[in-house]
Write a protein that holds these residues in place. Structure first.
Motif, PDB file in Angstrom:
ATOM      1  N   ALA A 166      -6.707  15.113 -11.811  1.00 51.46           N
ATOM      2  CA  ALA A 166      -6.146  16.550 -11.729  1.00 51.46           C
ATOM      3  C   ALA A 166      -6.649  17.363 -10.723  1.00 51.46           C
ATOM      4  CB  ALA A 166      -5.953  17.371 -13.340  1.00 51.46           C
ATOM      5  N   GLY A 167      -7.931  17.151 -10.525  1.00 52.10           N
ATOM      6  CA  GLY A 167      -8.778  17.967  -9.586  1.00 52.10           C
ATOM      7  C   GLY A 167      -9.394  18.884 -10.251  1.00 52.10           C
ATOM      8  N   PHE A 168      -9.613  19.112 -11.649  1.00 51.13           N
ATOM      9  CA  PHE A 168     -10.375  20.057 -12.437  1.00 51.13           C
ATOM     10  C   PHE A 168     -11.908  19.870 -12.359  1.00 51.13           C
ATOM     11  CE2 PHE A 168      -6.548  20.133 -15.596  1.00 51.13           C
ATOM     12  CZ  PHE A 168      -5.651  21.065 -14.782  1.00 51.13           C
ATOM     13  N   GLN A 169     -12.247  18.577 -11.908  1.00 49.87           N
ATOM     14  CA  GLN A 169     -13.806  18.355 -11.720  1.00 49.87           C
ATOM     15  C   GLN A 169     -13.883  17.299 -10.716  1.00 49.87           C
ATOM     16  OE1 GLN A 169     -15.773  16.405 -15.063  1.00 49.87           O
ATOM     17  NE2 GLN A 169     -13.746  16.487 -16.218  1.00 49.87           N
ATOM     18  N   ALA A 170     -14.971  17.337 -10.407  1.00 51.85           N
ATOM     19  CA  ALA A 170     -15.273  16.202  -9.152  1.00 51.85           C
ATOM     20  C   ALA A 170     -16.098  14.878  -9.694  1.00 51.85           C
ATOM     21  CB  ALA A 170     -16.135  16.834  -7.967  1.00 51.85           C
ATOM     22  N   PRO A 192       0.549  -1.138  -0.175  1.00 50.15           N
ATOM     23  CA  PRO A 192       0.066   0.185   0.087  1.00 50.15           C
ATOM     24  C   PRO A 192       0.794   1.169  -0.106  1.00 50.15           C
ATOM     25  CG  PRO A 192      -0.786  -1.716   1.524  1.00 50.15           C
ATOM     26  CD  PRO A 192       0.362  -2.158   0.967  1.00 50.15           C
ATOM     27  N   ALA A 193       1.969   1.209   0.582  1.00 51.04           N
ATOM     28  CA  ALA A 193       2.941   2.479   0.658  1.00 51.04           C
ATOM     29  C   ALA A 193       3.322   2.861  -0.748  1.00 51.04           C
ATOM     30  CB  ALA A 193       4.046   2.148   1.591  1.00 51.04           C
ATOM     31  N   ASP A 194       3.172   1.703  -1.599  1.00 54.83           N
ATOM     32  CA  ASP A 194       3.845   1.956  -2.910  1.00 54.83           C
ATOM     33  C   ASP A 194       2.874   2.565  -3.850  1.00 54.83           C
ATOM     34  OD1 ASP A 194       6.357   1.252  -2.539  1.00 54.83           O
ATOM     35  OD2 ASP A 194       5.788  -0.935  -3.222  1.00 54.83           O
ATOM     36  N   ILE A 195       1.452   2.460  -3.670  1.00 55.68           N
ATOM     37  CA  ILE A 195       0.451   3.262  -4.196  1.00 55.68           C
ATOM     38  C   ILE A 195       0.399   4.547  -4.123  1.00 55.68           C
ATOM     39  CG2 ILE A 195      -2.029   3.026  -4.667  1.00 55.68           C
ATOM     40  CD1 ILE A 195      -0.562   0.270  -5.535  1.00 55.68           C
ATOM     41  N   GLN A 196       0.578   5.265  -5.499  1.00 60.26           N
ATOM     42  CA  GLN A 196       0.578   6.685  -5.242  1.00 60.26           C
ATOM     43  C   GLN A 196      -0.796   7.176  -5.525  1.00 60.26           C
ATOM     44  OE1 GLN A 196       3.162   9.261  -7.667  1.00 60.26           O
ATOM     45  NE2 GLN A 196       3.636  10.274  -5.869  1.00 60.26           N
ATOM     46  N   ILE A 197      -1.713   6.698  -6.648  1.00 61.04           N
ATOM     47  CA  ILE A 197      -2.839   7.158  -6.918  1.00 61.04           C
ATOM     48  C   ILE A 197      -3.916   6.002  -6.840  1.00 61.04           C
ATOM     49  CG2 ILE A 197      -4.251   7.906  -8.717  1.00 61.04           C
ATOM     50  CD1 ILE A 197      -1.831   9.102 -10.090  1.00 61.04           C
ATOM     51  N   ASP A 198      -5.046   6.071  -6.005  1.00 63.42           N
ATOM     52  CA  ASP A 198      -5.727   4.997  -5.695  1.00 63.42           C
ATOM     53  C   ASP A 198      -7.126   5.354  -6.179  1.00 63.42           C
ATOM     54  OD1 ASP A 198      -7.292   2.771  -5.006  1.00 63.42           O
ATOM     55  OD2 ASP A 198      -6.669   3.198  -2.722  1.00 63.42           O
ATOM     56  N   ILE A 199      -7.756   4.865  -7.249  1.00 64.51           N
ATOM     57  CA  ILE A 199      -9.042   5.188  -7.974  1.00 64.51           C
ATOM     58  C   ILE A 199     -10.040   4.071  -7.532  1.00 64.51           C
ATOM     59  CG2 ILE A 199     -10.222   5.777 -10.056  1.00 64.51           C
ATOM     60  CD1 ILE A 199      -7.214   6.451 -11.313  1.00 64.51           C
ATOM     61  N   GLY A 217     -17.738   7.691  -5.894  1.00 66.03           N
ATOM     62  CA  GLY A 217     -16.335   7.122  -5.653  1.00 66.03           C
ATOM     63  C   GLY A 217     -15.464   8.169  -5.276  1.00 66.03           C
ATOM     64  N   GLN A 218     -14.120   8.041  -5.045  1.00 63.94           N
ATOM     65  CA  GLN A 218     -13.178   8.773  -4.838  1.00 63.94           C
ATOM     66  C   GLN A 218     -11.761   8.509  -5.360  1.00 63.94           C
ATOM     67  OE1 GLN A 218     -12.198   7.376  -0.381  1.00 63.94           O
ATOM     68  NE2 GLN A 218     -12.653   9.462  -0.648  1.00 63.94           N
ATOM     69  N   ILE A 219     -10.828   9.477  -5.399  1.00 61.05           N
ATOM     70  CA  ILE A 219      -9.633   9.424  -5.964  1.00 61.05           C
ATOM     71  C   ILE A 219      -8.647   9.893  -4.645  1.00 61.05           C
ATOM     72  CG2 ILE A 219      -7.662   9.620  -7.782  1.00 61.05           C
ATOM     73  CD1 ILE A 219      -9.940  10.037  -9.759  1.00 61.05           C
ATOM     74  N   LEU A 220      -7.738   8.908  -4.300  1.00 65.29           N
ATOM     75  CA  LEU A 220      -6.725   9.197  -3.306  1.00 65.29           C
ATOM     76  C   LEU A 220      -5.303   9.501  -4.036  1.00 65.29           C
ATOM     77  CD1 LEU A 220      -7.740   6.711  -0.459  1.00 65.29           C
ATOM     78  CD2 LEU A 220      -8.816   9.022  -0.961  1.00 65.29           C
ATOM     79  N   GLN A 221      -4.553  10.573  -3.398  1.00 60.73           N
ATOM     80  CA  GLN A 221      -3.292  10.394  -3.809  1.00 60.73           C
ATOM     81  C   GLN A 221      -2.415  10.296  -2.485  1.00 60.73           C
ATOM     82  OE1 GLN A 221      -1.722  14.064  -5.769  1.00 60.73           O
ATOM     83  NE2 GLN A 221       0.133  13.894  -5.168  1.00 60.73           N
ATOM     84  N   ASP A 222      -1.398   9.463  -2.336  1.00 57.87           N
ATOM     85  CA  ASP A 222      -0.820   9.287  -1.251  1.00 57.87           C
ATOM     86  C   ASP A 222      -1.769   9.093   0.163  1.00 57.87           C
ATOM     87  OD1 ASP A 222       1.769   9.191  -2.381  1.00 57.87           O
ATOM     88  OD2 ASP A 222       1.701  11.094  -2.441  1.00 57.87           O
ATOM     89  N   GLY A 223      -2.943   8.516  -0.091  1.00 61.60           N
ATOM     90  CA  GLY A 223      -3.816   8.276   0.849  1.00 61.60           C
ATOM     91  C   GLY A 223      -4.855   9.285   1.148  1.00 61.60           C
ATOM     92  N   ARG A 224      -4.659  10.503   0.690  1.00 59.77           N
ATOM     93  CA  ARG A 224      -5.500  11.857   0.685  1.00 59.77           C
ATOM     94  C   ARG A 224      -6.520  12.110  -0.515  1.00 59.77           C
ATOM     95  NH1 ARG A 224      -0.456  13.011   2.683  1.00 59.77           N
ATOM     96  NH2 ARG A 224      -0.005  14.009   0.781  1.00 59.77           N
ATOM     97  N   PRO A 225      -7.689  12.401  -0.269  1.00 59.69           N
ATOM     98  CA  PRO A 225      -8.462  12.545  -1.469  1.00 59.69           C
ATOM     99  C   PRO A 225      -8.063  13.761  -2.020  1.00 59.69           C
ATOM    100  CG  PRO A 225      -9.960  12.226   0.826  1.00 59.69           C
ATOM    101  CD  PRO A 225      -8.376  12.516   1.151  1.00 59.69           C
ATOM    102  N   ILE A 226      -8.193  13.727  -3.345  1.00 56.29           N
ATOM    103  CA  ILE A 226      -8.056  14.642  -4.299  1.00 56.29           C
ATOM    104  C   ILE A 226      -9.290  15.589  -4.515  1.00 56.29           C
ATOM    105  CG2 ILE A 226      -7.548  15.415  -6.841  1.00 56.29           C
ATOM    106  CD1 ILE A 226      -5.666  12.849  -6.887  1.00 56.29           C
ATOM    107  N   THR A 227      -9.300  16.840  -4.148  1.00 53.43           N
ATOM    108  CA  THR A 227     -10.292  17.667  -4.313  1.00 53.43           C
ATOM    109  C   THR A 227     -10.368  18.979  -4.854  1.00 53.43           C
ATOM    110  OG1 THR A 227      -9.592  18.764  -2.148  1.00 53.43           O
ATOM    111  CG2 THR A 227     -11.210  16.756  -2.018  1.00 53.43           C
TER     112      THR A 227
END
Length: 280
Positions: free
Chosen positions: A78-82, A21-28, A86-96
């Motif tokens: 990219a965060g241009f639209q929501a 899990p530490a290697d996953i940068q983007i989690d869609i 579901g959600q997309i995480l970058q390094d475990g934090r949601p991209i908003t």
């Protein structure tokens, strides 16, 4: 697909790889996107239940026919639209929202026409408050990386399409982002320039060690560049297949004649041809 390698494509079953899990940068995670009001006649379901995990430093090609939601998914990353669900995480934090850790290269270059190449590449660094001498040095180094030394004082209208795209890539790399998002960046170029820039971005991304998501409808391009090709279905866009690419890096022109490469490109064409013939 023909079993031409131990690393061949496989039916999509949630995600095709496992990693620490530490290697996953983007989690869609189960991302959906609806334009309009769901359930009404005018609603367009662009994405439906897209799930994908992307490792740090991995080069991912999103491949599929026009209208399959590739660019929509990239815009959500990219965060241009929501996302609608579901959600997309970058390094475990949601991209908003957009952020400096993710930069985008577009098909139309998006350079500032009133700025020289040097000032275009410096732009993001200047916005971060970097001192003039330091940002000028970084910009010059990146301009050299994309083979534009000598064109620092040229304006976009004085350069060819390929040169403008090189400048756009240098500008995207200048803030040292973790993730580079590329939306059909070579789509408007002639065939020869496109091949040259494919080799260039393969070299640059490998040297820089960036995570890259590259949207394309070019099969040859997707396979040549990627560590993993993610094939999307016609609208509503879903991940239907992944192809792991065993070709070593750096990628070179000779690899295009590798039997695995040729077979995989042909097999993907046979898979996708009916959809493109429908005009999807």
């Amino acid at each position: 697909m023909a079993a031409t390698s131990a690393l061949v494509s496989q039916p999509y079953q949630g995600h095709a790889m496992t990693a620490d899990p530490a290697d996953i940068q983007i989690d869609i995670r189960n991302v959906g996107k609806v334009y309009g009001t769901k359930g009404q006649d005018n609603a367009v379901i662009a994405l439906d239940g897209v799930t994908l995990k992307i490792r740090r430093g991995e080069f991912i090609s999103l491949l599929g026919p026009s209208g399959c939601g590739k660019s929509t998914l990239l815009g959500i990353v990219a965060g241009f639209q929501a996302a609608s669900s579901g959600q997309i995480l970058q390094d475990g934090r949601p991209i908003t929202r957009p952020g400096p850790s993710r930069t985008v290269v577009f098909q139309d270059y998006a350079l500032f026409g009133w700025m020289t190449v040097q000032h275009n590449v410096e732009f993001g660094l200047k916005a971060k408050g970097m001192p003039k001498a330091e940002r000028a040095e970084i910009a010059r180094a990146l301009i050299a990386t994309v083979h534009l030394t000598g064109f620092e004082d040229k304006y976009p209208h004085e350069m060819s399409g390929g040169m403008k795209q090189r400048a756009a890539i240098a500008r995207a790399l200048a803030p040292d982002p973790d993730i580079l998002l590329m939306d059909e960046p070579f789509g408007a170029l002639d065939a020869q320039t496109r091949v040259l820039l494919q080799e260039e971005i393969a070299r640059i991304s490998s040297d820089a060690g960036k995570t890259v998501i590259f949207v394309t409808h070019g099969i040859d391009e997707a396979v040549f560049l990627a560590d993993r090709v993610v094939v999307m279905s016609p609208r509503p866009g879903r991940v239907r297949e992944e192809v792991l690419v065993p070709l070593p890096r750096p990628r070179t022109a000779e690899m295009r004649s590798d039997p695995w490469f040729v077979s995989t490109v042909n097999d993907l064409w046979e898979t996708l041809k009916p959809e493109w013939q429908k005009g999807e």
